[in-house]
Every structure is written in structure tokens, then in C-alpha cells.
Motif scaffolding. Structure first.
Motif: not given
Length: 402
Positions: A290-299
Motif C-alpha cells: 500500500d502506497t501513499a496517495g500522490r497528487s499527479p501535479h506534485h513532482e
């Protein structure tokens, strides 16, 4: 009212003729497609016929001619000689009132009809604008299917593709037979949804599966469903690893759940720690990460995720997407995560009426769909994706909670 028929090779050309001849105030009464020429109705050229109408301008009264004074005197004398007073007759007055009332009723009825026609024309124009400016008018029996697809969130261009498929693969007399239209429509949608693949346990070494995606799509709940299904139902040896240290609640949720189903849960803080945890569970058949949620806009966040995946080297990396997301947002997330992923998984299918957004996405990717989730119950509300099951959700036929 002046009514006239116009014929052209396509809607745009025919509408142009309507506007040139009757003006922009013209009302569309009827639209149809037909084939011209050919042999026995085959190989003919498709034509568009539009029947339109325009309100006639009221006829102006003729100008009154000037009266000659001499003729006026003669007329006066003649009238006086002929005139005989009579008692007033009420019938002409009553007939006049009745006539005026009937005429008024006809006028009101005509105005209502014209208003209805204008609304229809407005709707048609809105439909045309919705297809990127291209004027598209479907035959009446098929229009409700186009409306259904749009209501389900299918994009206009894809609606057009599906409607063209129906027109080309069904006889015109079958357009009104709902059962036949539905079968053909589902055939084409299933073709778009044909790419599906589920998780298979490892044989000589564990199969490592990482779940990735933006925040709030339900990754932790989904990984719990997968772990429970494989360990309790399929009797497979399973381990859970969470790298989602951003959310303490998510870590505690997974650890508690692991204790309930008898599955070990490891918490890792770094990419190297993730690799070590995977090595620790080499005796297992399946390892879920399980990975942390990542914003696709946050490099920076995306770079961190890539570092974890580079160390883990998972066999499958599943992008988790919520069916409740806007179609445009889904596509942006897909484009950003796609280079890192091998499969797709759709959650919250029970919480949306826009299941057609899935179809928009699948038309633009080669990633197979692995699973669908449709509720919060663990491990029940998850099922393997199949072309038929996806199609039923897209058309709104599969909602167990309705």
C-alpha cells in the motif's frame, strides 16, 4: 406559415440551405436521413432532409384611394334613396363574437405549437454544440440510446462512434427494437472493454503487487479486500506492507485488519525498508504493498513514489481510480501514472451514475482492468473485471445497492 423541405448531403449543408432561404428564425419541423440511388436500397448515397417553417409576415392593407367629391354626392343620394331602417338583428353580433373567439383560440394554439418547436430547435442546437460544433442528429428510434450514453457520462465523440456502429450494423427496421439495439450496443462496448486481467499468485517466489493512485480513491480499503479474498477465501499465504506513513489512520487501519484476518503487516518508511520487507516475506505467495496517495501535479510526490517502486520492483503495479472522479480528472491521473503502472482498478462503482467515464478512459489506454469495487464490505464488495461486467456498469445495469 410557409413550410418547405430542404435536401443536402449532410446536416451542415442542409441547415445552410434552410438559413439562406428562410432565415435564422426558421423552425425545424422534421429531420430524417435516407439513401438516394443505388440498387434495391444498397450502395445509395446518404442524404439529409430537413422540413422547416417560417411565420409569414402579416399582409398589409391596401391604401385607400382618394374620394372624388362629385362621386361622394352621387353616392349619398343613392344611399338615401335605398336606405330603409330595420330592427337590429342580434345574430350577426353573436356570430361575430363566436368567430373572434374561435380565431383567438386558433392563434393561441398556433403560438403554443411554435413555442414548442422553438424549444425543440434549441435542444437540437445544444446537442450540436455538445458534439464539438459538429451537427449530429440521430434517427428518432436511436436518439434515446444516445441520450442514455451521455447521461452515463460517455464523451460525445465516443457516443458518436457507438451510434454510427448501431446504424451500420443494424437494419433500419430494428432500430425500434430495444432488445436488438441493446445487444449490438453491448457488443461494441465490450470490445472497448476487452482488456482485463486479474492477479495470479506466485509459484516459486511471491507475486508482489503495489497499489498506487491519488488520495481518496480507496487504496487502503481495496488492499484489505484483496488480502482478505486471497487469504480467507482462496487460502493463499499473504503479507501486507504499507508505505503510507503520511496517514497514521491508514497504517492503524491496515494493522488492525491484518490481525483480524491473520496476515502479517509491515510498516516501512524508506524505499530501502520496502525492499527489506519484501525479502522478509519471500515464503509468501502474494505480497500487497500500500502506497501513499500522490497528487499527479506534485513532482516531488511522484518522484518519491517512483523511488519506492524502483526498489520494490513489483510484478504488478495497479493504478486505483475512483469512478466518482470527473472524466477529465481521471484522464489526467491516468496520463501521469501510466508510465509506472501495469493494471487499472476502479473503486466506488456504487457511488456514481456516471459509469460511462470508465469507457472514456479505456478507449485511451492499453492497460488491462483487474478489479472493480462496489461498496465498503470486506471482502465481498470487490469482483474481477470482465468485459461483460464493465459493460453492465457503464450502461447502469449493475447496481446492487439501488
Amino acid at each position: 406559415m410557409r413550410v418547405k423541405r430542404f435536401i443536402g448531403d449532410n446536416v451542415a449543408e442542409t441547415m445552410g440551405k434552410v438559413k439562406r432561404d428562410l432565415g435564422s428564425d426558421a423552425v425545424i419541423l422534421q429531420t430524417r436521413q435516407f439513401r438516394e440511388g443505388g440498387v434495391f436500397g444498397l450502395f445509395g448515397k446518404t442524404k439529409v432532409e430537413i422540413t422547416a417553417a417560417i411565420e409569414e409576415q402579416p399582409v398589409s392593407k391596401k391604401p385607400v384611394r382618394p374620394v372624388n367629391p362629385e362621386r361622394l354626392d352621387q353616392t349619398r343620394v343613392t344611399n338615401e334613396a335605398v336606405y330603409r331602417p330595420k330592427a337590429p338583428n342580434p345574430e350577426p353580433f353573436q356570430n361575430s363574437l363566436a368567430g373572434e373567439y374561435a380565431q383567438t383560440s386558433k392563434t393561441v394554439s398556433l403560438e403554443q405549437e411554435l413555442q414548442s418547436m422553438r424549444k425543440l430547435l434549441t435542444r437540437m442546437n445544444q446537442q450540436m454544440e455538445g458534439f464539438g460544433g459538429e451537427q449530429v442528429i440521430w434517427p428518432v428510434p436511436l436518439q434515446k440510446w444516445a441520450d442514455l450514453l451521455q447521461e452515463r457520462g460517455v464523451q460525445p465523440k465516443l457516443v458518436k462512434r457507438l451510434m454510427r456502429y448501431l446504424q451500420q450494423n443494424l437494419r433500419e427496421e430494428d432500430w425500434s427494437v430495444d432488445s436488438r439495439v441493446r445487444v449490438k450496443l453491448k457488443e461494441e462496448i465490450q470490445q472497448i472493454c476487452h482488456n482485463t486481467a486479474t492477479i495470479q499468485p506466485g509459484v516459486k517466489k511471491p507475486r508482489v503487487i503495489a497499489l498506487v493512485g491519488p488520495t481518496g480513491v480507496g487504496k487502503t480499503t481495496t488492499i484489505g479486500k484483496l488480502a482478505a479474498g486471497f487469504s480467507i477465501v482462496d487460502k493463499r499465504s499473504v503479507a501486507l506492507i504499507t508505505a503510507d506513513t503520511y496517514r497514521v489512520a491508514a497504517v492503524e487501519q491496515l494493522k488492525t485488519f491484518g490481525e483480524i484476518i491473520g496476515v502479517p503487516v509491515d510498516v516501512v518508511m524508506t524505499p530501502s525498508g520496502l525492499k527489506d520487507a519484501i525479502t522478509t516475506h519471500e515464503d509468501k505467495e502474494l505480497i500487497f504493498v500500500d502506497t501513499a496517495g500522490r497528487s499527479p501535479h506534485h513532482e516531488l510526490h511522484m518522484s518519491e513514489l517512483k523511488s519506492f517502486l524502483d526498489k520494490a520492483q513489483p510484478d504488478l503495479t495497479i493504478l486505483v481510480l475512483s469512478a466518482t472522479m470527473h472524466s477529465a480528472d481521471q484522464l489526467k491521473v491516468l496520463r501521469r501514472f501510466e508510465p509506472l503502472c501495469t493494471h487499472l482498478l476502479f473503486t466506488k462503482m456504487d457511488e456514481t451514475v456516471n459509469g460511462g467515464s470508465i469507457l472514456n478512459l479505456l478507449e485511451q489506454t492499453n492497460l488491462p482492468v483487474a478489479y472493480i469495487t462496489n461498496g465498503q464490505n470486506v471482502p465481498d464488495d470487490i469482483e474481477a473485471a470482465t468485459p461483460d461486467r464493465l459493460t453492465r456498469y457503464i450502461l447502469g445495469e449493475e447496481n446492487r445497492h439501488a
